[in-house]
Enzyme design. Structure first.
Site, PDB file in Angstrom:
ATOM      1  N   ASN A  62      -5.770  -7.707  -6.666  1.00  0.00           N
ATOM      2  CA  ASN A  62      -5.357  -7.595  -5.266  1.00  0.00           C
ATOM      3  C   ASN A  62      -4.155  -6.660  -5.182  1.00  0.00           C
ATOM      4  O   ASN A  62      -3.103  -6.923  -5.767  1.00  0.00           O
ATOM      5  CB  ASN A  62      -5.003  -8.968  -4.699  1.00  0.00           C
ATOM      6  CG  ASN A  62      -6.185  -9.914  -4.695  1.00  0.00           C
ATOM      7  OD1 ASN A  62      -7.310  -9.505  -4.410  1.00  0.00           O
ATOM      8  ND2 ASN A  62      -5.949 -11.170  -5.029  1.00  0.00           N
ATOM      9  N   LEU A  63      -4.298  -5.579  -4.453  1.00  0.00           N
ATOM     10  CA  LEU A  63      -3.289  -4.528  -4.410  1.00  0.00           C
ATOM     11  C   LEU A  63      -1.920  -5.064  -4.001  1.00  0.00           C
ATOM     12  O   LEU A  63      -1.778  -5.673  -2.937  1.00  0.00           O
ATOM     13  CB  LEU A  63      -3.732  -3.428  -3.439  1.00  0.00           C
ATOM     14  CG  LEU A  63      -2.776  -2.253  -3.266  1.00  0.00           C
ATOM     15  CD1 LEU A  63      -2.608  -1.494  -4.582  1.00  0.00           C
ATOM     16  CD2 LEU A  63      -3.266  -1.333  -2.151  1.00  0.00           C
ATOM     17  N   ASP A  64      -0.924  -4.841  -4.862  1.00  0.00           N
ATOM     18  CA  ASP A  64       0.481  -5.184  -4.593  1.00  0.00           C
ATOM     19  C   ASP A  64       0.686  -6.655  -4.275  1.00  0.00           C
ATOM     20  O   ASP A  64       1.632  -7.025  -3.585  1.00  0.00           O
ATOM     21  CB  ASP A  64       1.028  -4.325  -3.435  1.00  0.00           C
ATOM     22  CG  ASP A  64       1.059  -2.852  -3.773  1.00  0.00           C
ATOM     23  OD1 ASP A  64       1.191  -2.524  -4.965  1.00  0.00           O
ATOM     24  OD2 ASP A  64       0.936  -2.026  -2.847  1.00  0.00           O
ATOM     25  N   GLU A  65      -0.177  -7.518  -4.810  1.00  0.00           N
ATOM     26  CA  GLU A  65      -0.053  -8.953  -4.544  1.00  0.00           C
ATOM     27  C   GLU A  65       0.106  -9.775  -5.816  1.00  0.00           C
ATOM     28  O   GLU A  65       0.015 -10.992  -5.790  1.00  0.00           O
ATOM     29  CB  GLU A  65      -1.257  -9.453  -3.744  1.00  0.00           C
ATOM     30  CG  GLU A  65      -1.333  -8.878  -2.332  1.00  0.00           C
ATOM     31  CD  GLU A  65      -2.461  -9.474  -1.506  1.00  0.00           C
ATOM     32  OE1 GLU A  65      -3.083 -10.462  -1.979  1.00  0.00           O
ATOM     33  OE2 GLU A  65      -2.718  -8.975  -0.402  1.00  0.00           O
ATOM     34  N   GLY A  75       0.811  -1.216   0.000  1.00  0.00           N
ATOM     35  CA  GLY A  75       0.000   0.000   0.000  1.00  0.00           C
ATOM     36  C   GLY A  75       0.839   1.259   0.000  1.00  0.00           C
ATOM     37  O   GLY A  75       1.983   1.284  -0.464  1.00  0.00           O
TER      38      GLY A  75
END
Length: 316
Positions: A258-261, A233
């Site tokens: 999925n954020l930054d995944e 994040g």
């Protein structure tokens, strides 16, 4: 079965952009004209390498690089990248596709054949910070990134002068919470207009929608200013400073919903001490970010990456 070919689309692009995009291609010489790459993933079983090698031999090809990896020789998946030279490749590429199809079906392969001399069209998204953008542009100018850069898009006007000085079209599309959907609509229209193959988020500080991710699935590369999975994040350097970390790093990955995944392509770190404040961490981190992103983009351009679930296989 997935069968695809990496095309460089230029026919509908204005002549000015086509001419400019050839300016920085001098590093890759004529030896690339007849070079192709074959990427394969399939259930592991005996005979895959033998059949692929025999097929290429029968086509008159000369294998110059070959790499393979198995998750488990007994019941896993097999991944392979073969780079080869073949006479008169442009006239035989369709024949290669058709004649390789029976082998692909025999081993239940997902596969892709790409031509080394066909440059992928890369759009770059950027916000206020230019260090990653400048690194990509420098390597492109130097011929280290064999790509076309038909367009650069930003939610701030800061990079306009840098970009337009190279003759690359620059679009400033502001993004707010209320205008985000319309901004993405404009962005996607531009990407379609310039026939973009993939997108690089060079410190573009906006979260892309699910629709955007689906349209460019596994074709969006992001640089995250942290050694993921730590500090996902925003504001990772501030949180790293508060945590008192002894290592800071950066992560280039494919973007998913999925954020930054998303699948990680490349990472790097540097040691720090308690003496570094947040601004010093950011300065050191910026150096890591730009090199990590450039490596990831280079590997994508050279078809060195295969995605398996939420991981990548990156062939040297």
């Amino acid at each position: 079965m997935i069968v695809s070919n990496t095309h460089t689309h230029v026919s509908n692009v204005p002549a000015k952009e086509r001419a400019h995009s050839r300016t920085y291609s001098f590093v890759h010489g004529n030896h690339q004209a007849n070079r192709a790459r074959l990427l394969i993933s399939c259930p592991d079983q005996p005979g895959i390498v033998a059949h692929v090698s025999q097929f290429l031999y029968e086509q008159g090809a000369n294998i110059v690089h070959s790499n393979q990896y198995s998750t488990d020789p007994e019941s896993g998946l097999f991944f392979m990248r073969v780079e080869f030279d073949i006479p008169d490749l442009d006239t035989h590429k369709n024949t290669l596709h058709n004649q390789f199809q029976p082998i692909a079906e025999k081993f239940a392969m997902d596969w892709k054949l790409s031509l080394a001399n066909q440059r992928k069209r890369m759009a770059i998204f950027v916000s206020k910070e230019e260090h990653c953008l400048r690194e990509l542009l420098w390597q492109w100018q130097n011929g280290d990134l064999y790509a076309e850069i038909p367009v650069i898009i930003s939610n701030h006007p800061i990079a306009k002068k840098t970009v337009e000085s190279l003759g690359v079209p620059f679009f400033h599309i502001p993004v707010t919470r209320d205008t985000k959907a319309e901004a993405e609509r404009q962005q996607l229209k531009i990407l379609e207009q310039y026939q973009v193959d993939f997108v690089v988020l060079a410190r573009y500080m906006q979260i892309l929608s699910s629709n955007f991710n689906q349209i460019y699935k596994n074709q969006i590369i992001n640089i995250h200013h942290s050694f993921l999975p730590a500090f996902i994040g925003s504001n990772p350097y501030a949180r790293a400073y508060e945590r008192g970390v002894k290592l800071i790093g950066a992560t280039a990955h494919y973007v998913t919903e999925n954020l930054d995944e998303g699948p990680i392509i490349e990472q790097d770190v540097q040691r720090v001490t308690h003496q570094y404040d947040i601004e010093e961490l950011k300065r050191i981190g910026a150096q890591i970010e730009r090199t990590v992103l450039a490596r990831a983009v280079s590997w994508h351009l050279e078809d060195r990456i295969l995605i398996h679930q939420n991981k990548t296989i990156v062939f040297e």
